[in-house]
Design a protein around this motif. Structure first.
Motif, mmCIF file in Angstrom:
data_model
loop_
_atom_site.group_PDB
_atom_site.id
_atom_site.type_symbol
_atom_site.label_atom_id
_atom_site.label_comp_id
_atom_site.label_asym_id
_atom_site.label_seq_id
_atom_site.Cartn_x
_atom_site.Cartn_y
_atom_site.Cartn_z
ATOM 1 N N GLU A 34 50.365 32.546 40.652
ATOM 2 C CA GLU A 34 49.463 32.552 41.814
ATOM 3 C C GLU A 34 50.587 31.995 43.050
ATOM 4 O OE1 GLU A 34 46.389 29.982 41.534
ATOM 5 O OE2 GLU A 34 45.258 31.614 39.786
ATOM 6 N N TYR A 35 50.316 32.664 44.106
ATOM 7 C CA TYR A 35 51.104 32.412 45.317
ATOM 8 C C TYR A 35 50.421 32.736 46.617
ATOM 9 C CZ TYR A 35 53.522 36.762 44.859
ATOM 10 O OH TYR A 35 53.949 37.783 44.817
ATOM 11 N N GLU A 36 50.858 32.377 48.003
ATOM 12 C CA GLU A 36 50.192 32.812 49.031
ATOM 13 C C GLU A 36 51.302 33.832 49.770
ATOM 14 O OE1 GLU A 36 49.599 29.314 51.535
ATOM 15 O OE2 GLU A 36 47.450 29.283 50.948
ATOM 16 N N ASP A 45 45.810 34.902 49.235
ATOM 17 C CA ASP A 45 45.977 34.523 47.829
ATOM 18 C C ASP A 45 46.135 35.519 47.090
ATOM 19 O OD1 ASP A 45 45.926 31.705 48.378
ATOM 20 O OD2 ASP A 45 43.708 31.809 48.378
ATOM 21 N N VAL A 46 47.370 35.727 46.236
ATOM 22 C CA VAL A 46 47.564 36.884 45.290
ATOM 23 C C VAL A 46 48.224 36.290 44.045
ATOM 24 C CG1 VAL A 46 48.274 38.590 47.278
ATOM 25 C CG2 VAL A 46 49.916 37.236 46.096
ATOM 26 N N ALA A 47 48.155 37.130 43.017
ATOM 27 C CA ALA A 47 48.839 36.586 41.622
ATOM 28 C C ALA A 47 49.595 38.014 41.194
ATOM 29 C CB ALA A 47 47.795 36.068 40.826
ATOM 30 N N HIS A 48 50.558 37.544 40.548
ATOM 31 C CA HIS A 48 51.469 38.576 39.858
ATOM 32 C C HIS A 48 51.221 38.335 38.340
ATOM 33 C CE1 HIS A 48 54.350 40.246 43.059
ATOM 34 N NE2 HIS A 48 53.051 39.973 43.760
ATOM 35 N N VAL A 49 50.768 39.393 37.569
ATOM 36 C CA VAL A 49 50.600 39.171 36.073
ATOM 37 C C VAL A 49 51.728 39.915 35.536
ATOM 38 C CG1 VAL A 49 49.132 39.503 34.299
ATOM 39 C CG2 VAL A 49 47.970 38.970 36.469
ATOM 40 N N PHE A 50 52.581 39.339 34.780
ATOM 41 C CA PHE A 50 53.608 40.114 33.859
ATOM 42 C C PHE A 50 53.341 40.091 32.560
ATOM 43 C CE2 PHE A 50 55.370 38.013 37.984
ATOM 44 C CZ PHE A 50 56.114 39.015 38.470
ATOM 45 N N ASN A 95 44.013 40.649 43.673
ATOM 46 C CA ASN A 95 43.629 40.370 45.066
ATOM 47 C C ASN A 95 44.152 41.121 46.089
ATOM 48 O OD1 ASN A 95 42.148 38.318 43.895
ATOM 49 N ND2 ASN A 95 43.576 36.984 44.291
ATOM 50 N N ILE A 96 44.719 42.219 45.887
ATOM 51 C CA ILE A 96 45.329 43.257 46.714
ATOM 52 C C ILE A 96 44.332 44.716 46.366
ATOM 53 C CG2 ILE A 96 47.215 44.687 47.478
ATOM 54 C CD1 ILE A 96 48.885 42.250 46.981
ATOM 55 N N ASP A 97 43.824 45.261 47.452
ATOM 56 C CA ASP A 97 43.459 46.681 47.519
ATOM 57 C C ASP A 97 44.275 47.709 47.577
ATOM 58 O OD1 ASP A 97 40.664 45.508 46.775
ATOM 59 O OD2 ASP A 97 40.474 45.211 48.853
#
Length: 111
Positions: A34-36, A45-50, A95-97
């Protein structure tokens, strides 16, 4: 002597000796970071899932990285190696459309 209230005496930032510390990263599992992100003057606030990474893929990335410079000035070769690894491992950006039919990976700015 064993105190029955021992667990109550452990602060949140301490790990009891019989417990393993929580892993920050697990190469065999999905990992979420998670990061901004600042965009157009707003913070999101977004999160990258690897997905998991193999030893072979990690070693390939390590060989491709040409660590030099500093945080403000990284080599193009290093940036490209990081982007290739991201492209290979990213499963989701939360958290991104995006438009339903979009190739969302191409919409991410790697800068």
């Amino acid at each position: 002597m064993h105190d029955s209230n021992e667990s109550e005496l452990i602060r949140d930032d301490q790990t009891p000796q019989d417990e393993k510390p929580q892993k920050f990263y697990d190469a065999a599992a999905k990992n979420r970071f998670e990061y901004e992100v600042k965009h157009d003057g707003f913070l999101y606030d977004v999160a990258h899932v690897f997905g998991p990474i193999t030893d072979e893929r990690y070693l390939q990335w390590s060989r491709e990285m040409k660590v030099s410079g500093n945080e403000q000035e990284i080599s193009e070769e290093t940036r490209e190696a990081a982007v290739r690894l991201w492209d290979d491992l990213i499963v989701e950006v939360e958290n991104i459309d995006y438009p339903p039919d979009a190739d969302w990976k191409t919409l991410i700015d790697h800068q």
